[in-house]
Motif scaffolding. Structure first.
Motif, PDB file in Angstrom:
ATOM      1  N   MET A  59      26.957  48.591  65.859  1.00  0.00           N
ATOM      2  CA  MET A  59      26.916  49.318  67.132  1.00  0.00           C
ATOM      3  C   MET A  59      25.949  50.509  67.083  1.00  0.00           C
ATOM      4  O   MET A  59      25.771  51.216  68.065  1.00  0.00           O
ATOM      5  N   LEU A  60      25.341  50.729  65.928  1.00  0.00           N
ATOM      6  CA  LEU A  60      24.413  51.857  65.777  1.00  0.00           C
ATOM      7  C   LEU A  60      23.008  51.418  66.168  1.00  0.00           C
ATOM      8  O   LEU A  60      22.516  50.390  65.688  1.00  0.00           O
ATOM      9  N   CYS A  68      36.627  55.829  64.440  1.00  0.00           N
ATOM     10  CA  CYS A  68      35.393  56.603  64.554  1.00  0.00           C
ATOM     11  C   CYS A  68      35.684  57.999  65.100  1.00  0.00           C
ATOM     12  O   CYS A  68      34.898  58.924  64.913  1.00  0.00           O
ATOM     13  N   CYS A 111      26.696  50.218  60.835  1.00  0.00           N
ATOM     14  CA  CYS A 111      27.517  49.601  61.875  1.00  0.00           C
ATOM     15  C   CYS A 111      26.619  48.848  62.848  1.00  0.00           C
ATOM     16  O   CYS A 111      25.563  49.360  63.245  1.00  0.00           O
ATOM     17  N   MET A 167      35.429  47.019  60.209  1.00  0.00           N
ATOM     18  CA  MET A 167      34.666  47.064  61.457  1.00  0.00           C
ATOM     19  C   MET A 167      33.886  45.777  61.719  1.00  0.00           C
ATOM     20  O   MET A 167      33.970  45.186  62.793  1.00  0.00           O
ATOM     21  N   CYS A 180      28.570  58.733  59.305  1.00  0.00           N
ATOM     22  CA  CYS A 180      29.747  57.894  59.067  1.00  0.00           C
ATOM     23  C   CYS A 180      29.554  56.487  59.632  1.00  0.00           C
ATOM     24  O   CYS A 180      30.400  55.618  59.417  1.00  0.00           O
ATOM     25  N   CYS A 181      28.463  56.245  60.331  1.00  0.00           N
ATOM     26  CA  CYS A 181      28.167  54.911  60.856  1.00  0.00           C
ATOM     27  C   CYS A 181      27.364  54.098  59.836  1.00  0.00           C
ATOM     28  O   CYS A 181      27.057  52.934  60.085  1.00  0.00           O
ATOM     29  N   PHE A 207      27.819  52.715  56.556  1.00  0.00           N
ATOM     30  CA  PHE A 207      28.944  52.466  55.665  1.00  0.00           C
ATOM     31  C   PHE A 207      28.520  52.408  54.194  1.00  0.00           C
ATOM     32  O   PHE A 207      29.285  52.790  53.322  1.00  0.00           O
ATOM     33  N   ARG A 213      33.887  53.949  71.463  1.00  0.00           N
ATOM     34  CA  ARG A 213      33.979  53.789  70.001  1.00  0.00           C
ATOM     35  C   ARG A 213      35.441  53.730  69.580  1.00  0.00           C
ATOM     36  O   ARG A 213      36.304  54.342  70.222  1.00  0.00           O
ATOM     37  N   PRO A 214      35.718  53.013  68.499  1.00  0.00           N
ATOM     38  CA  PRO A 214      37.103  52.831  68.060  1.00  0.00           C
ATOM     39  C   PRO A 214      37.788  54.124  67.612  1.00  0.00           C
ATOM     40  O   PRO A 214      37.134  55.132  67.316  1.00  0.00           O
ATOM     41  N   CYS A 266      25.102  56.060  68.361  1.00  0.00           N
ATOM     42  CA  CYS A 266      26.079  55.007  68.657  1.00  0.00           C
ATOM     43  C   CYS A 266      25.825  54.479  70.060  1.00  0.00           C
ATOM     44  O   CYS A 266      25.742  55.259  71.010  1.00  0.00           O
ATOM     45  N   VAL A 274      27.856  52.690  71.757  1.00  0.00           N
ATOM     46  CA  VAL A 274      29.112  52.513  72.493  1.00  0.00           C
ATOM     47  C   VAL A 274      29.990  53.756  72.363  1.00  0.00           C
ATOM     48  O   VAL A 274      31.208  53.663  72.295  1.00  0.00           O
TER      49      VAL A 274
HETATM   50  S1  SF4 Z   1      31.210  52.250  66.666  1.00  0.00           S
HETATM   51 FE1  SF4 Z   1      29.688  53.860  66.952  1.00  0.00          FE
HETATM   52  S2  SF4 Z   1      30.645  55.721  66.087  1.00  0.00           S
HETATM   53 FE2  SF4 Z   1      31.769  53.948  65.270  1.00  0.00          FE
HETATM   54  S3  SF4 Z   1      30.794  53.484  63.302  1.00  0.00           S
HETATM   55 FE3  SF4 Z   1      29.829  52.188  64.891  1.00  0.00          FE
HETATM   56  S4  SF4 Z   1      27.994  53.312  65.562  1.00  0.00           S
HETATM   57 FE4  SF4 Z   1      29.364  54.766  64.479  1.00  0.00          FE
END
Ligand code: SF4
Length: 155
Positions: free
Chosen positions: A79-80, A97, A77, A137, A37-38, A40, A93-94, A87, A89
């Motif tokens: 953040m990945l 997520c 993402c 995001m 799911c990270c 997109f 994570r939000p 991930c 973070v």
């Molecule tokens: S913040 Fe982390 S959990 Fe959320 S989409 Fe990005 S990588 Fe994935």
């Protein structure tokens, strides 16, 4: 799309409190960290994130020693971690997520069961100068990055 702008110090402790409360609510789902799911572009869906949440995630990301936020060309993402596929973070994570569409985690949570928490996040977004709704995001993270580095603050 109108560019979001954080104008006031977001209440990050209040964001964390929302996440903590979510964890206390039982749900038939469990994230197993597959990170599909990270990606997109793979899923065709992008989480929407309020500005205070984006700032919390961005600060956690900066805490890993990274500095310049870049949008990955593969549509993942920012953040990945492209190396580990994890991930960076995770504990920050939000909300999206933690609750959205991931089938491996059991699918989306019942919105009615978390509506009050969503509304709290929206209120925090407005208090920070946002419009009270989430942004894609990457848009929210970009705004958080600009705010965090002082480029997006109203002087
Ligand atoms: S913040 Fe982390 S959990 Fe959320 S989409 Fe990005 S990588 Fe994935």
């Amino acid at each position: 799309m109108k560019k979001p702008r954080v104008t006031l110090e977001p209440d990050l402790a209040a964001v964390r409190a929302v996440y903590a409360e979510l964890e206390q609510r039982p749900a038939e789902r469990s994230c197993v960290g597959r990170s599909d799911c990270c990606r997109f572009r793979l899923t065709g869906e992008t989480p929407y994130v309020t500005l205070p949440e984006a700032l919390l995630a961005w600060k956690a990301w900066r805490g890993t020693g990274r500095r310049e936020l870049r949008l990955p060309e593969d549509g993942a993402c920012p953040m990945l971690d492209p190396t580990s596929g994890r991930c960076l973070v995770y504990t920050s994570r939000p909300f999206a997520c933690r609750t959205h569409f991931c089938k491996a985690a059991g699918g989306p949570r019942d919105r009615a069961a978390v509506r009050d928490l969503i509304q709290r996040l929206e209120t925090l977004d407005r208090a920070a100068g946002g419009e009270g709704c989430g942004q894609r995001m990457e848009v929210a993270l970009r705004a958080a990055s600009e705010w965090g580095t002082g480029r997006g603050r109203r002087r």
